[in-house]
Design an enzyme around this catalytic site. Structure first.
Site, PDB file in Angstrom:
ATOM      1  N   SER A 241      47.500  56.289  38.601  1.00  0.00           N
ATOM      2  CA  SER A 241      46.568  55.940  39.676  1.00  0.00           C
ATOM      3  C   SER A 241      45.125  56.109  39.250  1.00  0.00           C
ATOM      4  O   SER A 241      44.221  55.604  39.916  1.00  0.00           O
ATOM      5  CB  SER A 241      46.829  56.818  40.910  1.00  0.00           C
ATOM      6  OG  SER A 241      46.637  58.191  40.586  1.00  0.00           O
TER       7      SER A 241
ATOM      8  N   ASN B 226      41.868  52.994  45.032  1.00  0.00           N
ATOM      9  CA  ASN B 226      41.319  54.329  44.813  1.00  0.00           C
ATOM     10  C   ASN B 226      39.826  54.310  44.526  1.00  0.00           C
ATOM     11  O   ASN B 226      39.122  55.274  44.842  1.00  0.00           O
ATOM     12  CB  ASN B 226      42.073  55.034  43.688  1.00  0.00           C
ATOM     13  CG  ASN B 226      43.414  55.575  44.158  1.00  0.00           C
ATOM     14  OD1 ASN B 226      43.658  55.673  45.353  1.00  0.00           O
ATOM     15  ND2 ASN B 226      44.268  55.933  43.224  1.00  0.00           N
TER      16      ASN B 226
ATOM     17  N   GLU C 294      49.498  47.500  42.790  1.00  0.00           N
ATOM     18  CA  GLU C 294      48.409  46.958  41.989  1.00  0.00           C
ATOM     19  C   GLU C 294      48.941  46.641  40.589  1.00  0.00           C
ATOM     20  O   GLU C 294      49.426  47.535  39.892  1.00  0.00           O
ATOM     21  CB  GLU C 294      47.255  47.952  41.907  1.00  0.00           C
ATOM     22  CG  GLU C 294      46.560  48.163  43.233  1.00  0.00           C
ATOM     23  CD  GLU C 294      45.499  49.247  43.200  1.00  0.00           C
ATOM     24  OE1 GLU C 294      44.474  49.098  43.885  1.00  0.00           O
ATOM     25  OE2 GLU C 294      45.710  50.258  42.485  1.00  0.00           O
TER      26      GLU C 294
ATOM     27  N   HIS D  88      50.783  50.096  39.829  1.00  0.00           N
ATOM     28  CA  HIS D  88      50.433  51.251  40.651  1.00  0.00           C
ATOM     29  C   HIS D  88      51.020  51.104  42.044  1.00  0.00           C
ATOM     30  O   HIS D  88      50.529  50.348  42.878  1.00  0.00           O
ATOM     31  CB  HIS D  88      48.911  51.401  40.720  1.00  0.00           C
ATOM     32  CG  HIS D  88      48.472  52.564  41.540  1.00  0.00           C
ATOM     33  ND1 HIS D  88      47.323  52.565  42.302  1.00  0.00           N
ATOM     34  CD2 HIS D  88      49.053  53.784  41.752  1.00  0.00           C
ATOM     35  CE1 HIS D  88      47.211  53.710  42.920  1.00  0.00           C
ATOM     36  NE2 HIS D  88      48.245  54.471  42.620  1.00  0.00           N
TER      37      HIS D  88
END
Length: 282
Positions: A119, A190, A152, A140
């Site tokens: 991540s 993120n 992702e 991800h």
């Protein structure tokens, strides 16, 4: 390429969730842990959540048993020799991941896709531990992997179009909603979410707001499905702190740095749901 058999390295929270996604979608799946006890624990996690689906009427006992039958456990990375896709989901430590990818590079077929669920770390740096970095991508998933639809699909510096397209297609087959992005710090979610959550935590102290009031404000005022404090508890305070530190180290932006409150909670072992104590008691 067509993906028929999937490997998952690491059967902790994320790895077990990814393995569940795979077997529920009809793929023969090999799950690897460092010892048999941890492997069986991972299998028990998958079985528990599949059984919960039966209890809630989302699947039948026959479907649960068939899915479990597609999961094979191992402690040996060489068991991935016939896998078309291997997804790594171990601890967020760059050298550990590089060691695993170097070994996977040796034991898997040359056309197999190797994916990391990182991540916060650089997919490109992980890929450079292999002799064939063009087949390495990021995949991800978000916690809990069987529930949240987003994946992702991360293009590293030398990822091939074929590897990206195959990973994207598999995620769709597995019922997910994949998005493509490049290998930049934090990828998409993120990069946006971590500094935003850090801002929310800082406001707790700066504005004298209680966690339940913060969560009430963000769910009712902004329409978030879950408040920021409850979300950090779900993610895990230690996981969030690690991701914050990684982003701050790469980008240097003050908002990326973990707030002191989270660092204190981590030291006290208040890690969120996993420890039964975080912003809330569980």
């Amino acid at each position: 390429m067509e993906i028929r058999k999937v490997g998952v390295v690491g059967l902790g929270t994320m790895g077990a969730g990814i393995a569940q996604v795979s077997v529920q979608s009809g793929f023969d799946t090999v799950g690897r842990e460092v010892n048999e006890e941890l492997a069986e624990r991972g299998r028990s996690t998958v079985e528990r959540y599949l059984s919960r689906g039966v209890e809630k009427g989302r699947s039948t006992e026959a479907e649960r048993d068939a899915a479990l039958g597609r999961l094979t456990l191992t402690t040996d990375l060489s068991a991935f020799s016939e896998c078309d896709l291997v997804i790594e989901a171990v601890l967020e430590e760059l050298e550990l991941k590089r060691e695993i990818f170097a070994e996977l590079d040796r034991v898997t077929r040359a056309d197999a896709i190797l994916a990391t669920n990182t991540s916060a770390l650089s997919v490109s740096e992980i890929a450079e531990a292999t002799e064939r970095p063009e087949r390495v991508v990021g995949m991800h998933f978000f916690n809990p992997a069987p529930v949240l639809p987003l994946v992702e699909i991360v293009r590293a510096t030398r990822s091939s179009d074929e590897a990206i397209d195959a990973a994207y297609a598999w995620a769709e087959q597995a019922g997910k909603k994949p998005v493509r992005c490049n290998d930049t710090p934090g990828f998409i979610v993120n990069r946006i979410l971590i500094p935003l959550l850090n801002d929310c935590v800082r406001v707790l102290d700066e504005a004298g707001v209680r966690p339940e009031e913060m969560d009430k404000a963000m769910t009712n005022g902004v329409g978030w499905p879950m408040g920021p404090c409850a979300l950090i508890d779900l993610i895990g305070i230690d996981v969030h702190v690690h991701a914050s530190e990684a982003l701050h180290g790469k980008l240097g932006e003050p908002r990326m740095a973990p707030p002191e409150r989270l660092l204190t909670m981590q030291k006290e072992g208040r890690l969120g749901r996993k420890s039964k104590r975080g912003f809330y008691e569980y």
